[in-house]
Write an enzyme that holds these catalytic residues in place. Structure first.
Site, PDB file in Angstrom:
ATOM      1  N   ASP A 291       0.806  -1.290   0.080  1.00 50.59           N
ATOM      2  CA  ASP A 291       0.228  -0.086  -0.005  1.00 50.59           C
ATOM      3  C   ASP A 291       0.711   1.074  -0.023  1.00 50.59           C
ATOM      4  OD1 ASP A 291      -3.358   0.300   1.293  1.00 50.59           O
ATOM      5  OD2 ASP A 291      -2.249   1.870   0.174  1.00 50.59           O
ATOM      6  N   GLU A 490     -10.693   6.688   4.076  1.00 53.54           N
ATOM      7  CA  GLU A 490      -9.650   6.116   5.113  1.00 53.54           C
ATOM      8  C   GLU A 490      -9.956   6.490   6.327  1.00 53.54           C
ATOM      9  OE1 GLU A 490      -6.461   6.188   1.458  1.00 53.54           O
ATOM     10  OE2 GLU A 490      -6.163   5.049   3.230  1.00 53.54           O
TER      11      GLU A 490
END
Ligand code: GLC
Length: 597
Positions: A291, A490
């Protein structure tokens, strides 16, 4: 007379190197190419740089980068399908100038449509697709997404997110198809097939899918994004592994490794789970991508992070930074080369990583068709046909939570309808995060708000009063209140409580005071604690984050489509039920709940 075409070697077509011969098996092509590559060229393929981190497009050629991504806010100079294509093909032309002409793979987060591209259709976020309980619709949604992103030149989607969200305080709950592993697994299968086709192929509308984020991203303590999932291996396997088994069996070509930890250990460094379990036990043959700078979280020493991550099984590293910033793509390449020279990372591990990447590029036909230009696919971006698919997804995603006094469906011939609330005419709220920008800027693209949809559905004689703050309801025969969450993505969406905002509750109560039936529509990335709004509403529709096609909401509101949506996650009665990482006690509404008309 039989005409013999004598094969005369001297006149054979120009000899192509085996790796450039599409008639050869992918494995053979990859082996041939790997054997020709220098260590620098191999390591370059393992580096993925963010578009805005590139010091110059020439760096793609200079460093032989394997991939470039557009992170949530990395857009080309012109954000249009043509603008995306121009940028991607421009970088591709640099990659094709390298010695071995290995094409670049460009990726972005197509998590609910080709959502970075202005003009693309924005689908319901996964929590809404999960509520449809309609696998065929999800397959269709992801296929349309594949067509639209391919039309803009992007061949790699960082999707589907196959998190099994347990704690709804998590800011990424809406990226999950729900809390049930089996249901998420079924969605994972359909989503991968939607993106890649029956199998990843050279077809123009076959794009590389990326199941994410491995493993246990949706199970962190308190729903803290990038936090720690604390549980036994038995529980980890039971709750979070099924969607990856399904994605691997569906042939997913890439998997993204989670920021989060399992029992205190960062996933980016967990060799047991990445290599032994995912690549070994599950037989994953694609490649693992990290990521966004996630390996930097392993330790304060970047070179040690590179060593840990690559040895754990990461094949490509997502690097959001360029020279001038610590932990940049040039440093990554230099560090990894040193690690190989110091025998801290074996050449076998490098070769395994690069082979995995090359095999995917060969399977996608990137060597034969490196430039994505497909006028038909580009012309179909935002088309009425694609919007119709999204509208059907919206209709099927709505969950009817309450319908007292048979408030719903409304009549199209209603005389006076009041529409109130900040969400009624707000494409940004409708789309949520990951829309044109990371945190959500749906207002910048094209679509139909719920208010616009209502206006184009009711009879010409219906008088609609639109009052965002509910100050003027105009003696209505019914009131539609559209409230919920403003966009987030997020960790910015992590919350400690899920209360419906006080001003929203007040608005519902004000609507109640009119004496007319009150229909509350919730735009949210997860269940919300409704408080007084529950009793003050006659009907409540959970619309989740429906995207650009607000007409799908009006279809349910006025009965053109009777609600079929089912809760993909439990609906908590209060915040106390959220304290233990999942809904404890008897929820207000159970998993699978949904009223019909
Ligand atoms: C983000 C997300 C991930 C996304 C990546 C690239 O931080 O965690 O889901 O694919 O970065 O934008």
């Amino acid at each position: 007379m039989t005409l013999f075409l004598a094969f005369q070697p001297g006149r054979a077509a120009e000899r192509t190197l085996p790796y450039l011969n599409p008639a050869l098996p992918v494995a053979e092509r990859a082996r041939d190419l790997l054997g020709r590559m220098t260590l620098d060229e191999k390591i370059g393929q393992m580096a993925q740089a963010d578009l805005l981190a590139l010091q110059s497009p020439a760096d793609v050629q200079t460093y032989g980068l394997g991939s470039v991504l557009s992170g949530g806010d990395s857009k080309p100079p012109v954000n249009s399908p043509q603008g995306w294509l121009k940028t991607v093909d421009g970088l591709q032309s640099r990659a094709l100038k390298t010695r071995l002409k290995i094409p670049l793979l460009y990726g972005f987060d197509a998590v609910h449509g080709a959502n970075d591209v202005i003009g693309a259709v924005i689908f319901p976020h996964n929590i809404g697709l999960g509520a449809t309980h309609n696998p065929a619709l999800v397959l269709q949604a992801e296929h349309v997404t594949a067509e639209e992103m391919a039309g803009a030149g992007i061949r790699w989607a960082f999707a589907p997110c196959v998190a099994v969200a347990q704690d709804e305080r998590w800011g990424r709950t809406y990226e999950s198809f729900g809390q049930s592993p089996d249901w998420v697994a079924e969605m994972a299968t359909m989503a991968v097939k939607g993106f890649q086709g029956y199998t990843l192929s050279t077809n123009a509308d076959s794009v590389l899918a990326c199941a994410k984020h491995f493993l246990g991203d949706g199970g962190t303590q308190g729903g803290v994004d990038q936090g720690d999932t604390v549980c036994s291996e038995t529980t980890l396997r039971k709750l979070y592994l099924p969607p990856y088994r399904a994605a691997v069996n569906a042939g997913v070509g890439s998997i993204m490794v989670s920021f989060s930890s399992w029992n205190g250990r960062k996933m980016s460094g967990n060799k047991y789970l990445l290599t032994d379990v995912l690549k070994g036990e599950l037989g994953f043959k694609g490649f693992l991508v990290s990521d966004w700078a996630a390996i930097d979280q392993l330790s304060p020493d970047y070179k040690a992070d590179v060593e840990t991550a690559v040895n754990a099984g990461l094949d490509m590293i997502m690097i959001p930074y360029g020279p001038g910033h610590a932990d940049n793509y040039v440093e990554f390449i230099q560090d990894l080369k040193r690690l190989v020279d110091e025998r801290k990372v074996s050449l076998a591990r490098i070769d395994d990583a690069v082979s995995r990447i090359l095999r995917i590029k060969f399977r996608m036909g990137l060597f034969e068709r490196p430039y994505a230009n497909d006028p038909a696919l580009m012309a179909a971006i935002g088309s009425p046909e694609h919007r119709q698919v999204a509208r059907e997804c919206v209709r099927a995603s709505l969950v009817l939570l309450k319908n007292a006094r048979q408030a719903l469906p409304l009549s199209k011939k209603i005389k006076r309808l009041a529409v109130v609330g900040r969400g009624a005419n707000d494409l940004a709220m409708q789309c949520g995060g990951w829309t044109i920008s990371w945190q959500g800027s749906g207002q910048l693209t094209f679509g139909t708000t719920i208010l616009q949809a209502i206006r184009q559905t009711v009879s010409p004689r219906t008088r609609i009063t639109y009052s965002p703050d509910g100050a003027d309801l105009g003696r209505p025969d019914a009131v539609v209140v559209v409230v919920g969450e403003t966009p987030y993505a997020e960790f910015r969406g992590d919350r400690t409580n899920l209360d419906l905002a006080p001003q929203d509750v007040a608005l519902v109560e004000r609507a109640r005071a009119s004496g007319a039936p009150v229909v509350t529509i919730l735009l949210s990335g997860r269940p919300l604690v409704l408080g007084p709004a529950l009793d003050a509403s006659d009907a409540i529709l959970a619309a989740w984050l429906p995207g650009t096609e607000g007409q799908g909401v009006a279809d349910v509101l006025f009965g053109d489509y009777a609600p079929t949506g089912k809760l993909p996650c439990e609906w908590p009665r209060n915040n106390e039920q959220l304290a233990a990482n999942h809904v404890t006690g008897t929820p207000l509404l159970p998993l699978g709940f949904g009223l019909p008309y």
